[in-house]
Design an enzyme around this catalytic site. Structure first.
Site, PDB file in Angstrom:
ATOM      1  N   ASP A  23       1.051  -1.247   0.040  1.00 31.81           N
ATOM      2  CA  ASP A  23       0.381  -0.424  -0.223  1.00 31.81           C
ATOM      3  C   ASP A  23       1.511   1.551   0.193  1.00 31.81           C
ATOM      4  OD1 ASP A  23      -2.567   1.973   0.465  1.00 31.81           O
ATOM      5  OD2 ASP A  23      -2.683   0.788   2.546  1.00 31.81           O
ATOM      6  N   ASP A  24       0.922   1.951  -1.048  1.00 32.04           N
ATOM      7  CA  ASP A  24       1.229   3.317  -1.285  1.00 32.04           C
ATOM      8  C   ASP A  24       2.794   2.888  -0.989  1.00 32.04           C
ATOM      9  OD1 ASP A  24      -0.474   4.531  -1.012  1.00 32.04           O
ATOM     10  OD2 ASP A  24      -0.143   5.771   0.667  1.00 32.04           O
ATOM     11  N   CYS A  80      -5.835   3.700  -3.717  1.00 27.58           N
ATOM     12  CA  CYS A  80      -6.314   2.202  -2.905  1.00 27.58           C
ATOM     13  C   CYS A  80      -7.372   1.653  -3.448  1.00 27.58           C
ATOM     14  CB  CYS A  80      -6.997   2.434  -1.393  1.00 27.58           C
ATOM     15  SG  CYS A  80      -4.674   2.908  -0.272  1.00 27.58           S
ATOM     16  N   ARG A 118      -7.164  -1.012  -5.687  1.00 30.66           N
ATOM     17  CA  ARG A 118      -7.478  -2.902  -5.123  1.00 30.66           C
ATOM     18  C   ARG A 118      -9.001  -2.921  -6.397  1.00 30.66           C
ATOM     19  NH1 ARG A 118      -5.024  -2.748  -0.079  1.00 30.66           N
ATOM     20  NH2 ARG A 118      -4.149  -0.838  -1.117  1.00 30.66           N
ATOM     21  N   LYS A 175      -5.606  -5.720   4.102  1.00 34.41           N
ATOM     22  CA  LYS A 175      -6.404  -4.480   4.539  1.00 34.41           C
ATOM     23  C   LYS A 175      -7.307  -4.241   2.388  1.00 34.41           C
ATOM     24  CE  LYS A 175      -6.552   0.522   2.240  1.00 34.41           C
ATOM     25  NZ  LYS A 175      -5.225   1.072   2.233  1.00 34.41           N
ATOM     26  N   HIS A 235     -10.101  -2.577   1.777  1.00 38.29           N
ATOM     27  CA  HIS A 235     -10.950  -1.307   1.610  1.00 38.29           C
ATOM     28  C   HIS A 235     -11.967  -1.148  -0.038  1.00 38.29           C
ATOM     29  CE1 HIS A 235      -9.859   2.872   1.418  1.00 38.29           C
ATOM     30  NE2 HIS A 235     -10.548   2.772   1.908  1.00 38.29           N
ATOM     31  N   SER A 284      -8.044   1.612   5.577  1.00 36.95           N
ATOM     32  CA  SER A 284      -6.461   2.284   5.201  1.00 36.95           C
ATOM     33  C   SER A 284      -6.776   2.470   6.797  1.00 36.95           C
ATOM     34  CB  SER A 284      -6.729   3.602   4.721  1.00 36.95           C
ATOM     35  OG  SER A 284      -6.295   3.622   3.561  1.00 36.95           O
ATOM     36  N   HIS A 320       1.506   2.534   3.801  1.00 34.96           N
ATOM     37  CA  HIS A 320       0.408   3.395   4.477  1.00 34.96           C
ATOM     38  C   HIS A 320       0.960   3.735   5.774  1.00 34.96           C
ATOM     39  CE1 HIS A 320      -3.247   5.329   4.581  1.00 34.96           C
ATOM     40  NE2 HIS A 320      -3.790   5.300   3.358  1.00 34.96           N
ATOM     41  N   ASP A 323      -0.616  -0.732  -5.160  1.00 35.84           N
ATOM     42  CA  ASP A 323      -1.538  -0.458  -4.997  1.00 35.84           C
ATOM     43  C   ASP A 323      -1.084   0.717  -5.966  1.00 35.84           C
ATOM     44  OD1 ASP A 323      -1.394   1.386  -2.225  1.00 35.84           O
ATOM     45  OD2 ASP A 323      -3.681   1.942  -2.333  1.00 35.84           O
ATOM     46  N   ASN A 324      -0.992   2.166  -5.646  1.00 37.64           N
ATOM     47  CA  ASN A 324      -0.738   3.458  -6.179  1.00 37.64           C
ATOM     48  C   ASN A 324       0.940   3.598  -5.538  1.00 37.64           C
ATOM     49  OD1 ASN A 324      -2.752   4.035  -4.185  1.00 37.64           O
ATOM     50  ND2 ASN A 324      -1.127   4.870  -3.038  1.00 37.64           N
ATOM     51  N   LYS A 351       1.286   9.058  -5.540  1.00 31.44           N
ATOM     52  CA  LYS A 351      -0.119   8.702  -5.078  1.00 31.44           C
ATOM     53  C   LYS A 351      -1.174  10.133  -5.546  1.00 31.44           C
ATOM     54  CE  LYS A 351      -3.021   7.671  -1.197  1.00 31.44           C
ATOM     55  NZ  LYS A 351      -2.730   6.892   0.281  1.00 31.44           N
TER      56      LYS A 351
HETATM   57 MG    MG Z   1      -2.444   3.628  -1.107  1.00 26.98          MG
END
Ligand code: MG
Length: 452
Positions: free
Chosen positions: A36-37, A76, A80, A133, A135, A158, A219, A271-272, A292
């Site tokens: 994540d991130d 996010c 996803r 996660k 989301h 998150s 994240h 994810d980003n 992001k």
């Molecule tokens: Mg993310």
């Protein structure tokens, strides 16, 4: 919003997806590790000078690095949704111009009518597990167990979504539909997720399995266990990434120990891009522009490794385009599942490329922020119709799109639109044709989503 199906109609739909199939012994296991991130420049094997990632570096030496692999969106929730369904998130309604992602006070989630990777594999008798996660909706009817997963251990959104003035509850840690800890102790989350992953592999080593391992980190807020805190040369962010690297090593070691590494595809991606507004606490997109929340390359191009000893050439590098949108058709093809034929999919089967037999079938990628198409890449050309960098408050519309050549200018520094009218026209036409395929849902979505 997509139509809701009755359980019977849904079963009938899924029954039609069953392929003549592979024998159980021929079905590979699939593990998707999703950070994540995490930024494009945050791993040693993608050029980070001070974060040590020996397990991922080894994974890259034994597998295939993809240098132009994109998430489905720069935040996010839509990212996803794209991975799970193989469709641009606008098609499932999992995008919003206003809030970007789902919050604890949001209604809604991934519609039951969407078909996920887990559902396709469930039909092929795979054991399916989601760790980490989610989301894609935190109300019971949207949780992983309703989307094809046998098991789930993780957090529903998150790890920073516990804002008191908004009335958010403390972040819950869930097992299946039950809250097992609140607030979740985030210091030990990566460690506990990893133990769960190893235990799931252990329980299912004799039959095909699908593990979707979606880390909570890096994240922000950042947490690392005592074994990693204060150990890296890149501060707490580096500590967190180094613990993620340890986790990847544990999973791959378990596959080796059980001698199922040669029948398991493992994909590692994010994810980003990095959350630049957090400055030192956030990651790095390396030489890519921005991060992001933006549709510059730094927002959506992810450090990605495919690993399958004996099938994927060790130490290879793929420069063609790929996307998390491609995972559903690729996994379906490898596992003997058919993809749904009653809807528009946006993914391609990358398996021939993974095995070195063909160039990547993906030649075009569309870049969305919410419901708005910001940019399109076709071959090495990328045109931006709308931009907003992390430092900018205002969204900029470009009447003549900005145009960059990503081989010559991977940092998107030099706009060459004025000299490339033909390429501008080609990319504009591609964007217009694509927009027509999503237009039926856009207006409806804008009304529904802004209420969230
Ligand atoms: Mg993310």
């Amino acid at each position: 919003m997509a139509m809701r199906l009755s359980p019977i109609a849904r079963a009938a739909l899924l029954a039609n997806l069953v392929a003549p199939g592979l024998l159980a012994a021929d079905k590979p296991n699939v593990v998707v590790i999703f950070c994540d991130d995490l930024g494009y420049g945050d791993l040693g094997c993608f050029g980070h000078p001070t974060i040590a990632t020996p397990s991922l570096d080894r994974m890259a030496r034994e597998g295939q690095k993809w240098m132009s692999f994109y998430s489905a969106a720069p935040v996010c929730t839509p990212s996803r949704a794209g991975l799970m369904t193989g469709r641009y998130p606008i098609r499932s309604g999992m995008c919003s111009n206003k809030r970007g992602v789902l919050f604890p006070d949001s209604g809604g989630g991934l519609p039951a009518s969407e078909v996920t990777i887990a559902e396709l594999l469930k039909e092929q008798d795979y054991a399916t597990c989601c760790i980490g996660k989610w989301h894609l909706g935190h109300q019971k009817q949207f949780l992983p167990m309703r989307h094809g997963f046998d098991e789930w251990f993780g957090i529903p959104y998150s790890n920073d979504m516990h804002v008191k003035r908004r009335g958010d509850p403390a972040v819950p840690l869930m097992r299946g539909d039950e809250v097992v800890e609140q607030p979740a102790n985030q210091n030990t989350l990566t460690k506990r997720y990893t133990e769960e992953a190893v235990a799931f592999i252990d329980r299912n080593k004799e039959k095909p399995f699908f593990l979707y391992f979606a880390h909570t980190f890096p994240h922000i807020p950042l947490f690392a266990s005592t074994d990693f805190r204060g150990k890296s040369r890149r501060g707490l962010y580096g500590d967190v990434v180094e613990e993620l690297d340890w986790s990847v090593g544990r999973v791959l070691d378990k596959l080796r120990q059980e001698k199922i590494d040669k029948k398991t595809l493992v994909v590692f991606t994010s994810d980003n891009g990095p959350w630049l507004v957090m400055r030192l606490r956030g990651g790095s997109a390396g030489l890519l522009r921005d991060g992001k929340g933006t549709t510059w390359e730094g927002g959506m191009r992810e450090p990605t490794i495919f690993w399958w000893p004996g099938r994927i050439e060790a130490g290879s590098t793929e420069s063609g385009m790929g996307s998390t949108l491609d995972l559903l058709p690729t996994i379906a093809s490898l596992c003997g599942a058919l993809t749904p034929k009653d809807r528009q999919l946006d993914g391609h089967d990358l398996s021939a490329t993974l095995f070195g037999d063909a160039p990547s079938p993906r030649d075009t990628m569309f870049f969305y922020r919410g419901t708005r198409l910001h940019a399109v890449r076709h071959g090495q050309w990328k045109a931006h119709f709308w931009t907003r960098g992390w430092r900018q408050r205002k969204l900029n519309q470009h009447e003549t799109p900005l145009l960059f050549h990503l081989d010559l200018d991977p940092s998107e520094s030099w706009n060459v639109a004025a000299k490339q009218k033909k390429n501008v026209a080609t990319l504009t036409a591609l964007a217009e044709a694509h927009s027509k395929t999503v237009q039926p849902v856009v207006n409806q979505l804008e009304v529904q989503l802004e209420k969230r």
